[in-house]
Design an enzyme around this catalytic site. Structure first.
Site, PDB file in Angstrom:
ATOM      1  N   TYR A   1      43.226  47.949  24.816  1.00  8.83           N
ATOM      2  CA  TYR A   1      43.901  48.442  26.108  1.00  8.83           C
ATOM      3  C   TYR A   1      44.917  47.644  26.659  1.00  8.83           C
ATOM      4  O   TYR A   1      45.944  48.162  26.547  1.00  8.83           O
ATOM      5  CB  TYR A   1      42.534  48.408  27.157  1.00  8.83           C
ATOM      6  CG  TYR A   1      42.830  49.006  28.382  1.00  8.83           C
ATOM      7  CD1 TYR A   1      42.239  48.300  29.445  1.00  8.83           C
ATOM      8  CD2 TYR A   1      43.858  49.941  28.790  1.00  8.83           C
ATOM      9  CE1 TYR A   1      42.723  48.701  30.747  1.00  8.83           C
ATOM     10  CE2 TYR A   1      44.022  50.327  30.103  1.00  8.83           C
ATOM     11  CZ  TYR A   1      43.411  49.783  30.820  1.00  8.83           C
ATOM     12  OH  TYR A   1      43.602  50.147  32.205  1.00  8.83           O
TER      13      TYR A   1
ATOM     14  N   ASP B   1      44.244  42.885  14.221  1.00  9.80           N
ATOM     15  CA  ASP B   1      43.326  43.691  14.908  1.00  9.80           C
ATOM     16  C   ASP B   1      42.251  43.968  13.794  1.00  9.80           C
ATOM     17  O   ASP B   1      42.492  44.367  12.862  1.00  9.80           O
ATOM     18  CB  ASP B   1      43.603  44.933  15.600  1.00  9.80           C
ATOM     19  CG  ASP B   1      42.703  45.124  16.864  1.00  9.80           C
ATOM     20  OD1 ASP B   1      43.292  45.255  18.140  1.00  9.80           O
ATOM     21  OD2 ASP B   1      41.628  45.420  16.719  1.00  9.80           O
TER      22      ASP B   1
ATOM     23  N   LEU C   1      39.924  46.330  14.433  1.00 11.76           N
ATOM     24  CA  LEU C   1      39.779  47.977  14.882  1.00 11.76           C
ATOM     25  C   LEU C   1      38.179  48.090  15.292  1.00 11.76           C
ATOM     26  O   LEU C   1      37.625  49.205  15.157  1.00 11.76           O
ATOM     27  CB  LEU C   1      40.175  48.886  13.694  1.00 11.76           C
ATOM     28  CG  LEU C   1      41.410  48.790  13.660  1.00 11.76           C
ATOM     29  CD1 LEU C   1      41.788  49.858  12.482  1.00 11.76           C
ATOM     30  CD2 LEU C   1      42.101  49.301  14.903  1.00 11.76           C
TER      31      LEU C   1
ATOM     32  N   ASP D   1      40.082  40.276  10.386  1.00 12.67           N
ATOM     33  CA  ASP D   1      38.840  39.928  11.410  1.00 12.67           C
ATOM     34  C   ASP D   1      39.159  38.274  11.719  1.00 12.67           C
ATOM     35  O   ASP D   1      39.086  37.650  10.501  1.00 12.67           O
ATOM     36  CB  ASP D   1      37.517  40.067  11.033  1.00 12.67           C
ATOM     37  CG  ASP D   1      36.587  39.748  12.217  1.00 12.67           C
ATOM     38  OD1 ASP D   1      35.341  40.481  12.123  1.00 12.67           O
ATOM     39  OD2 ASP D   1      36.566  38.758  12.728  1.00 12.67           O
TER      40      ASP D   1
ATOM     41  N   SER E   1      39.725  35.554  32.172  1.00 11.45           N
ATOM     42  CA  SER E   1      39.287  36.300  33.283  1.00 11.45           C
ATOM     43  C   SER E   1      38.762  35.703  34.587  1.00 11.45           C
ATOM     44  O   SER E   1      38.191  34.616  34.465  1.00 11.45           O
ATOM     45  CB  SER E   1      37.919  36.778  32.544  1.00 11.45           C
ATOM     46  OG  SER E   1      37.265  37.757  33.556  1.00 11.45           O
TER      47      SER E   1
ATOM     48  N   TYR F   1      29.514  36.558  27.982  1.00  6.32           N
ATOM     49  CA  TYR F   1      30.873  37.038  27.891  1.00  6.32           C
ATOM     50  C   TYR F   1      31.709  36.018  28.715  1.00  6.32           C
ATOM     51  O   TYR F   1      32.727  35.596  28.303  1.00  6.32           O
ATOM     52  CB  TYR F   1      31.033  38.360  28.105  1.00  6.32           C
ATOM     53  CG  TYR F   1      32.798  38.895  28.732  1.00  6.32           C
ATOM     54  CD1 TYR F   1      32.860  38.690  30.019  1.00  6.32           C
ATOM     55  CD2 TYR F   1      33.622  38.914  27.595  1.00  6.32           C
ATOM     56  CE1 TYR F   1      34.324  38.950  30.380  1.00  6.32           C
ATOM     57  CE2 TYR F   1      34.948  39.174  27.976  1.00  6.32           C
ATOM     58  CZ  TYR F   1      35.331  39.152  29.292  1.00  6.32           C
ATOM     59  OH  TYR F   1      36.571  39.257  29.723  1.00  6.32           O
TER      60      TYR F   1
ATOM     61  N   LYS G   1      34.814  32.909  28.037  1.00  2.95           N
ATOM     62  CA  LYS G   1      36.259  32.699  28.592  1.00  2.95           C
ATOM     63  C   LYS G   1      35.940  31.340  29.169  1.00  2.95           C
ATOM     64  O   LYS G   1      37.258  30.484  28.797  1.00  2.95           O
ATOM     65  CB  LYS G   1      36.284  33.866  29.767  1.00  2.95           C
ATOM     66  CG  LYS G   1      36.635  35.234  29.203  1.00  2.95           C
ATOM     67  CD  LYS G   1      37.628  35.365  28.198  1.00  2.95           C
ATOM     68  CE  LYS G   1      37.916  36.586  27.525  1.00  2.95           C
ATOM     69  NZ  LYS G   1      38.824  36.891  26.711  1.00  2.95           N
TER      70      LYS G   1
ATOM     71  N   LEU H   1      34.075  50.803  35.681  1.00  5.55           N
ATOM     72  CA  LEU H   1      34.180  51.868  36.763  1.00  5.55           C
ATOM     73  C   LEU H   1      35.158  52.937  36.413  1.00  5.55           C
ATOM     74  O   LEU H   1      34.851  54.209  36.326  1.00  5.55           O
ATOM     75  CB  LEU H   1      34.610  51.233  38.045  1.00  5.55           C
ATOM     76  CG  LEU H   1      34.597  52.167  39.356  1.00  5.55           C
ATOM     77  CD1 LEU H   1      33.194  53.002  39.477  1.00  5.55           C
ATOM     78  CD2 LEU H   1      35.110  51.558  40.666  1.00  5.55           C
TER      79      LEU H   1
ATOM     80  N   ARG I   1      23.650  46.588  40.171  1.00  3.23           N
ATOM     81  CA  ARG I   1      23.605  46.256  38.903  1.00  3.23           C
ATOM     82  C   ARG I   1      23.526  44.711  38.714  1.00  3.23           C
ATOM     83  O   ARG I   1      24.408  44.011  39.248  1.00  3.23           O
ATOM     84  CB  ARG I   1      24.883  46.672  38.241  1.00  3.23           C
ATOM     85  CG  ARG I   1      25.223  46.612  36.566  1.00  3.23           C
ATOM     86  CD  ARG I   1      26.244  46.990  36.065  1.00  3.23           C
ATOM     87  NE  ARG I   1      27.614  46.496  36.717  1.00  3.23           N
ATOM     88  CZ  ARG I   1      28.858  46.805  36.203  1.00  3.23           C
ATOM     89  NH1 ARG I   1      29.163  47.550  35.038  1.00  3.23           N
ATOM     90  NH2 ARG I   1      29.920  46.171  36.728  1.00  3.23           N
TER      91      ARG I   1
HETATM   92  C1  WQD Z   1      33.600  47.111  39.058  1.00  2.00           C
HETATM   93  C2  WQD Z   1      32.734  47.529  40.259  1.00  2.00           C
HETATM   94  C3  WQD Z   1      30.477  47.812  39.622  1.00  2.00           C
HETATM   95  C4  WQD Z   1      30.430  51.080  36.832  1.00  2.00           C
HETATM   96  C5  WQD Z   1      34.079  43.539  34.275  1.00  2.00           C
HETATM   97  C6  WQD Z   1      33.893  42.067  33.427  1.00  2.00           C
HETATM   98  C7  WQD Z   1      35.518  41.695  33.841  1.00  2.00           C
HETATM   99  C8  WQD Z   1      36.290  42.583  32.945  1.00  2.00           C
HETATM  100  C9  WQD Z   1      36.504  43.918  33.771  1.00  2.00           C
HETATM  101  C10 WQD Z   1      36.812  42.190  30.731  1.00  2.00           C
HETATM  102  C11 WQD Z   1      31.390  46.760  40.406  1.00  2.00           C
HETATM  103  C12 WQD Z   1      30.847  49.238  39.965  1.00  2.00           C
HETATM  104  C13 WQD Z   1      31.057  50.255  37.546  1.00  2.00           C
HETATM  105  C14 WQD Z   1      29.888  52.241  37.177  1.00  2.00           C
HETATM  106  C15 WQD Z   1      29.990  51.310  39.247  1.00  2.00           C
HETATM  107  N1  WQD Z   1      36.122  42.869  31.728  1.00  2.00           N
HETATM  108  N2  WQD Z   1      30.563  50.211  38.978  1.00  2.00           N
HETATM  109  N3  WQD Z   1      29.526  52.342  38.574  1.00  2.00           N
HETATM  110  O1  WQD Z   1      32.016  44.162  36.245  1.00  2.00           O
HETATM  111  O2  WQD Z   1      34.223  43.871  38.009  1.00  2.00           O
HETATM  112  O3  WQD Z   1      34.160  43.438  35.538  1.00  2.00           O
HETATM  113  O4  WQD Z   1      34.883  44.383  33.768  1.00  2.00           O
HETATM  114  O5  WQD Z   1      37.533  41.481  30.959  1.00  2.00           O
HETATM  115  O6  WQD Z   1      35.504  40.376  33.058  1.00  2.00           O
HETATM  116  O7  WQD Z   1      33.305  41.113  34.202  1.00  2.00           O
HETATM  117  O8  WQD Z   1      33.994  45.522  36.202  1.00  2.00           O
HETATM  118  O9  WQD Z   1      34.663  48.266  36.205  1.00  2.00           O
HETATM  119  O10 WQD Z   1      32.354  47.293  35.357  1.00  2.00           O
HETATM  120  O11 WQD Z   1      32.841  47.195  37.788  1.00  2.00           O
HETATM  121  O12 WQD Z   1      29.283  51.474  40.617  1.00  2.00           O
HETATM  122  O13 WQD Z   1      29.603  53.421  36.532  1.00  2.00           O
HETATM  123  O14 WQD Z   1      32.360  48.856  39.958  1.00  2.00           O
HETATM  124  O15 WQD Z   1      29.046  47.746  40.016  1.00  2.00           O
HETATM  125  O16 WQD Z   1      30.966  46.750  41.410  1.00  2.00           O
HETATM  126  P1  WQD Z   1      33.658  44.202  36.662  1.00  2.00           P
HETATM  127  P2  WQD Z   1      33.529  46.940  36.577  1.00  2.00           P
END
Ligand code: WQD
Length: 345
Positions: free
Chosen positions: A13, A33, A35, A60, A128, A153, A157, A204, A299
């Site tokens: 991404y 990559d 893949l 890899d 991160s 994870y 980092k 999200l 969560r």
């Molecule tokens: C954001 C908010 C969820 C899904 C993670 C990793 C971070 C990076 C990004 C890799 C939170 C809420 C989410 C859903 C929801 N990854 N949510 N319903 O957890 O902040 O970060 O992803 O680099 O390192 O930690 O991102 O998008 O999962 O969540 O309510 O179906 O959305 O609870 O509050 P996050 P997220």
């Protein structure tokens, strides 16, 4: 033509958006990559967007011998941007060794190859904001204490930053910049590049767009009893194109030897936090698409609220995010619509 840059995880991404930025800045790009979290078709889309086809080697990075062979063949690399890593928080809890073997093992292999290479001494590393955990004060700056990771994870980092620091301190001439992303979302303005989550999205915004397009029945909002204005978690969402641009700026800082120490660290955020409900409402208002969602319990492992102090990135790195939440949502939606119309078929 500027120099040749290796982008590991360049079919992913953030990687694919960074490849396009590099090519549009005149760099020759070679992608490594495996893949495991992308598809070959992304290469054609990168080519369509940038007008230049990057070299792609499926490899890899856990395979030390193959990586050494790659570096022998590409002895003229001027820099490396390292994205290749697994990144699903929940999966890392279920299978920690897979994360340590890949995320840390691949980095060690890469650093060994860079140290032995005559040219590739400049590294931009994908880190991160999870290294901060739940910060004691907000906005969170780069000198905030690194908290015990809340997932394997996040721990990979933290460990990776420490390994890079120690390697840069030792002789070997390695120079590095680690970039601590907040929440990357959105898609390329062309609608031809975006996040390609394989399976059920953890994050999200892909879950929002897949619900809106009808691939998912309903979005679940995890928790409404946090100590925030509307009770839902707050995050610093940043457009993936702003993030990609920051990688080119960081690389050029190293190439121009403008860095002030052998390993620098920068936050990449907008400095503004939005709640989950604000994100949902902004999506609906921007796209005019009504979302079907419900509340559920929190969560496990979620940080309550986090957003970046962007002062150092703005003043020292000389980079500032430009795109707002509406553009993040509109581009994410356009990408989902294009995927649904068969863009990748
Ligand atoms: C954001 C908010 C969820 C899904 C993670 C990793 C971070 C990076 C990004 C890799 C939170 C809420 C989410 C859903 C929801 N990854 N949510 N319903 O957890 O902040 O970060 O992803 O680099 O390192 O930690 O991102 O998008 O999962 O969540 O309510 O179906 O959305 O609870 O509050 P996050 P997220």
């Amino acid at each position: 033509m500027a120099g040749k840059i290796l982008v590991t995880g360049g079919m992913g991404y953030i990687g694919s958006h960074t490849v396009v930025e590099l090519q549009q800045s005149g760099y020759q790009v070679v992608i490594l990559d495996n893949l495991s979290n992308s598809e070959q078709g992304i290469l054609d889309l990168i080519t369509r967007v940038a007008g230049v086809k990057p070299e792609f080697v499926q490899l890899d990075m856990q395979n030390r011998e193959r990586l050494e062979g790659f570096f022998r063949e590409h002895h003229d690399l001027e820099g490396v941007i390292h994205f290749a890593a697994y990144k699903a928080v929940g999966e890392s809890v279920e299978n920690p060794l897979m994360y340590y073997r890949n995320n840390v093992g691949s980095l060690v292999n890469l650093l060994d190859c860079m140290t032995d290479s005559p040219a590739a001494k400049n590294l931009v590393f994908s880190s991160s904001c999870t290294v901060y955990g739940q910060p004691d004060t907000l906005p969170v700056s780069e000198d905030a204490p690194v908290k015990p990771a809340m997932s394997p994870y996040g721990n990979t980092k933290q460990i990776s930053e420490e390994i890079i620091e120690d390697t840069c301190q030792a002789n070997g001439g390695l120079e590095a910049i680690s970039l601590r992303y907040f929440n990357p979302i959105g898609a390329h303005e062309s609608g031809l590049l975006g996040e390609l989550p394989l399976g059920v999205p953890n994050n999200l915004v892909p879950f929002i767009t897949q619900t809106a397009i009808g691939k998912r029945a309903q979005l679940t909002v995890f928790g409404k009893d946090y100590d925030t204005p509307d009770g839902t978690c707050i995050r610093d969402y940043i457009h993936v194109s702003d993030l990609a641009r920051a990688h080119v700026v960081a690389l050029e800082r190293l190439l121009a030897k403008q860095h002030q120490k052998s390993h620098e660290i920068f936050n990449l955020g907008t400095g503004t936090g939005y709640s989950v409900l604000e994100a949902v409402n902004t999506f609906e208002q921007t796209t005019r698409v009504k979302l079907n969602w419900k509340f559920s319990d929190r969560r496990p492992g979620d940080v309550e609220k986090v957003w970046a102090d962007t002062g150092t990135a703005n003043k020292v790195l000389g980079w500032k995010a430009e795109r707002g939440l509406k553009e993040m949502m509109s581009t994410a939606w356009q990408w989902e619509v294009n995927l649904n119309d068969g863009l990748m078929d």
